[in-house]
Design an enzyme around this catalytic site. Structure first.
Site, mmCIF file in Angstrom:
data_model
loop_
_atom_site.group_PDB
_atom_site.id
_atom_site.type_symbol
_atom_site.label_atom_id
_atom_site.label_comp_id
_atom_site.label_asym_id
_atom_site.label_seq_id
_atom_site.Cartn_x
_atom_site.Cartn_y
_atom_site.Cartn_z
ATOM 1 N N HIS A 494 44.624 42.123 37.006
ATOM 2 C CA HIS A 494 45.226 40.544 36.924
ATOM 3 C C HIS A 494 44.507 39.723 37.959
ATOM 4 C CE1 HIS A 494 48.561 37.822 37.468
ATOM 5 N NE2 HIS A 494 48.231 37.666 38.437
ATOM 6 N N GLU A 495 44.148 40.179 39.101
ATOM 7 C CA GLU A 495 43.344 39.326 40.334
ATOM 8 C C GLU A 495 41.965 39.258 39.814
ATOM 9 O OE1 GLU A 495 45.420 37.709 42.008
ATOM 10 O OE2 GLU A 495 46.980 39.068 42.005
ATOM 11 N N HIS A 498 42.150 36.338 37.335
ATOM 12 C CA HIS A 498 42.162 35.007 37.639
ATOM 13 C C HIS A 498 40.725 34.446 38.049
ATOM 14 C CE1 HIS A 498 46.305 33.921 38.058
ATOM 15 N NE2 HIS A 498 46.532 35.080 39.039
ATOM 16 N N GLU A 554 48.731 32.242 35.305
ATOM 17 C CA GLU A 554 49.176 33.471 35.580
ATOM 18 C C GLU A 554 49.466 34.447 34.514
ATOM 19 O OE1 GLU A 554 49.738 35.072 38.522
ATOM 20 O OE2 GLU A 554 49.118 33.274 39.498
ATOM 21 N N ASP A 558 47.711 38.026 33.540
ATOM 22 C CA ASP A 558 48.749 39.226 33.329
ATOM 23 C C ASP A 558 48.161 39.647 31.967
ATOM 24 O OD1 ASP A 558 50.564 39.280 35.057
ATOM 25 O OD2 ASP A 558 52.052 38.170 34.127
#
Length: 646
Positions: A494-495, A498, A554, A558
């Site tokens: 997930h990070e 980003h 976000e 995800d």
């Protein structure tokens, strides 16, 4: 698309059906949802919150043992923390002092006759961290991310977001009434009579309302690219005929900057209409209200309890924290890296740090392979995406060294808790402004190791995983690889994602705001992002609806994180996709007060936890085959409507 409808706005999360084919999140977490209770002093409980409470209990017990002499602090900074913690926990002394520590600051405001008086001491006022109707900050230059630049923006509003000031928002007047009642009590406790208090509040609220039309909403602020609006020193300082920015800024940073990055130009364009000689009394009242409000938590227990009422109305928390717990949070927030260092070494350790670091490297490798196999990026854009990934910084567990700043924090037990806090604020602000025009410390930790969270920093191109989140159900050596990938693996990816969401994709491998996409790829990516906006936008929840535009970054992260983690799990010999998806739903289990759900829908860039669990899995064919989800089931989404970006 087919939208999911849940029992929104309840704290019981009752479901008509426990079939996971109809409500995957509800079925997986059914037993927990029946028994979980929201603590009276919190707005929610769940996977993240359980970890927070366990850490809180462990550290409070450890620090009690240290204060009792049963355990020795292992460094001088931890010793200073314990002194500060003891001062924060001494409510007998705090109650005896009452409002006395606050009075010198109120007297200072009372002595101001006009803006010139205020300007004369504005530097020291700002270095103490006291309220001003603008914000000056130092961070990496968004187009030269190796050097720190000066940023300017607006102050916070009394209400949570500018949308609460709209005439058609019924929550605004209700919350403002709670705010007024709270401040009425606090101001009277601080020594103002009833008539003076009423006048102060009327003027302060009028000033606050003059700010609202000129600031961005949470949705508008979610677009990072709109933050970069550099102005010359001359151009910026001309925004006010009343505040001498040309004097103030060099006093704070030690020189005259060539440029200032303005995050909200509309606000500063109107600044000379907001801060005027004619409305000085309104500004003065605004200073009083914000000063009392910001300092109340350092005073007596009555001040502390009453000052939290507005926050509890926003979040739905039923009670204030117990005094001793509040002292723990106040002290640990001041010495966050010192406490984080202790937590990281004792409860995480070097072995786990190395193991998780390997897992992060592996997830980056999986992500890199996916980029190389990507079928919609052109060769040139794909190459630059891999360059960015190859330059991604990794921070796991806890920093190798505590930030030197904390060595300057020396507690003076002879003065009040508030005086100590403001002394530390001064040290911190001086240190912060000294970083202007200096090289960016890319590896500097901004989140303490005892924080249950993780993040990606677009200006630095780094991903950070504090020790606190690196435990079950997210991660454990005792869990299967599939469980770990469904937990921390998806969080790690997930990070990473980003770096390639609608905001992160605007920055290059150095953290510079720089377009490295072809026009065709950029257009295609924006179209894909729009499908993610559409997938979430308008889903009913908590008596309202999800804002797909606010939450898009976000949601893209995800989706990318779950996709990457799924591929990694399938590459293991012990793969078990039932366990993988089950742990994904487990980490998002949450029970929250309706007020908190409503607040987050308005201002949070994350979708509600239940939807993060349920909507994302609908996009993966493996979910359907693993759980035999068929057309007609509530969890079914037709293949042509499924969203896939990374």
């Amino acid at each position: 698309m087919k939208q999911l409808t849940f029992a929104a706005g309840t704290t019981s999360d009752d479901n008509k059906s426990s079939r996971l084919q109809d409500d995957f999140y509800g079925a997986i977490n059914a037993d927990w949802l029946k028994t979980a209770k929201i603590p009276a002093d919190r707005p929610a409980t769940g996977g993240f919150q359980d970890l927070v409470e366990n850490i809180e209990q462990n550290l409070m017990a450890d620090f009690a043992a240290m204060q009792a002499g049963k355990q020795q602090p292992d460094n001088p900074m931890l010793g200073e923390f314990l002194k500060y913690y003891a001062l924060a926990a001494d409510f007998k002394q705090r109650d005896q002092q009452g409002a006395a520590p606050l009075q010198p600051y109120l007297e200072r405001i009372a002595a101001l006759d006009d803006l010139a008086d205020w300007q004369a001491g504005l530097k020291d006022w700002m270095l103490a961290g006291l309220p001003v109707p603008f914000d000056l900050d130092v961070d990496a230059d968004m187009k030269n991310a190796k050097i720190n630049a000066l940023f300017a923006g607006p102050p916070s509003l009394f209400l949570p977001d500018k949308t609460y000031y709209a005439p058609d928002n019924p929550s605004g007047p209700q919350l403002l009434q709670v705010f007024q009642q709270m401040m009425q009590q606090l101001l009277e406790m601080a020594g103002y009579d009833s008539a003076a208090t009423q006048l102060i509040l009327e003027r302060a609220i009028a000033f606050d309302q003059s700010l609202a039309p000129h600031v961005k909403s949470a949705e508008e602020s979610a677009d990072y690219s709109k933050m970069y609006n550099p102005q010359s020193f001359t151009e910026f300082t001309a925004h006010s005929s009343q505040i001498d920015f040309s004097r103030l800024i060099p006093e704070l940073i030690g020189a005259q900057p060539e440029k200032i990055i303005v995050t909200q130009p509309k606000f500063f364009a109107a600044f000379d209409e907001i801060v005027t000689a004619a409305n000085f009394d309104q500004l003065k009242s605004w200073l009083i209200v914000n000063t009392v409000r910001s300092m109340a938590g350092y005073l007596s227990n009555d001040f502390r309890e009453i000052s939290g009422r507005y926050g509890r109305a926003l979040s739905g928390s039923k009670e204030a924290m117990k005094p001793q717990k509040s002292a723990y949070y106040l002290a640990t927030s001041q010495f966050n890296q010192v406490v984080g260092d202790y937590y990281g070494h004792k409860y995480f350790g070097a072995t786990a740090k190395a193991d998780v670091h390997k897992m992060v490297v592996k997830m980056i490798s999986v992500y890199k392979n996916r980029l190389q196999q990507n079928d919609w990026l052109s060769a040139s854009t794909r190459k630059q995406a891999i360059v960015k990934l190859d330059n991604l910084g990794i921070q796991v567990g806890y920093p190798d060294q505590i930030k030197p700043l904390f060595k300057q924090f020396k507690v003076n037990a002879a003065v009040s808790l508030l005086d100590n806090a403001l002394h530390f604020a001064h040290i911190t602000m001086v240190d912060h402004f000294s970083k202007w025009n200096q090289p960016v410390e890319r590896n500097e930790w901004e989140m303490s190791a005892n924080t249950v969270n993780a993040y990606y920093h677009p200006f630095r191109n780094i991903i950070v995983f504090p020790a606190a989140i690196l435990q079950a159900p997210f991660y454990s050596l005792q869990q299967s690889s599939s469980a770990n990938y469904g937990g921390i693996g998806a969080v790690i990816a997930h990070e990473i994602s980003h770096a390639f969401d609608n905001n992160g994709a605007l920055f290059d491998e150095f953290g510079n705001l720089h377009n490295w996409w072809t026009d065709e790829d950029s257009t295609h990516f924006k179209a894909l992002a729009q499908t993610m906006i559409a997938e979430f936008n308008g889903i009913p929840f908590a008596g309202s609806q999800v804002n797909g535009k606010l939450t898009v970054s976000e949601n893209i992260a995800d989706a990318g994180g779950l996709s990457c983690a799924l591929e990694a799990a399938k590459g293991e010999t012990d793969v078990d996709l039932t366990t993988f998806f089950t742990n994904w739903a487990t980490i998002w289990r949450t029970k929250a007060q309706p007020e908190y759900q409503q607040l987050l829908l308005s201002i949070d860039v994350h979708a509600p936890a239940k939807l993060r669990a349920n909507v994302q899995v609908q996009n993966f064919a493996d979910f359907y085959s693993t759980f035999a989800v068929q057309p007609g089931d509530d969890m079914y989404l037709a293949p042509e409507k499924r969203v896939s970006i990374w």
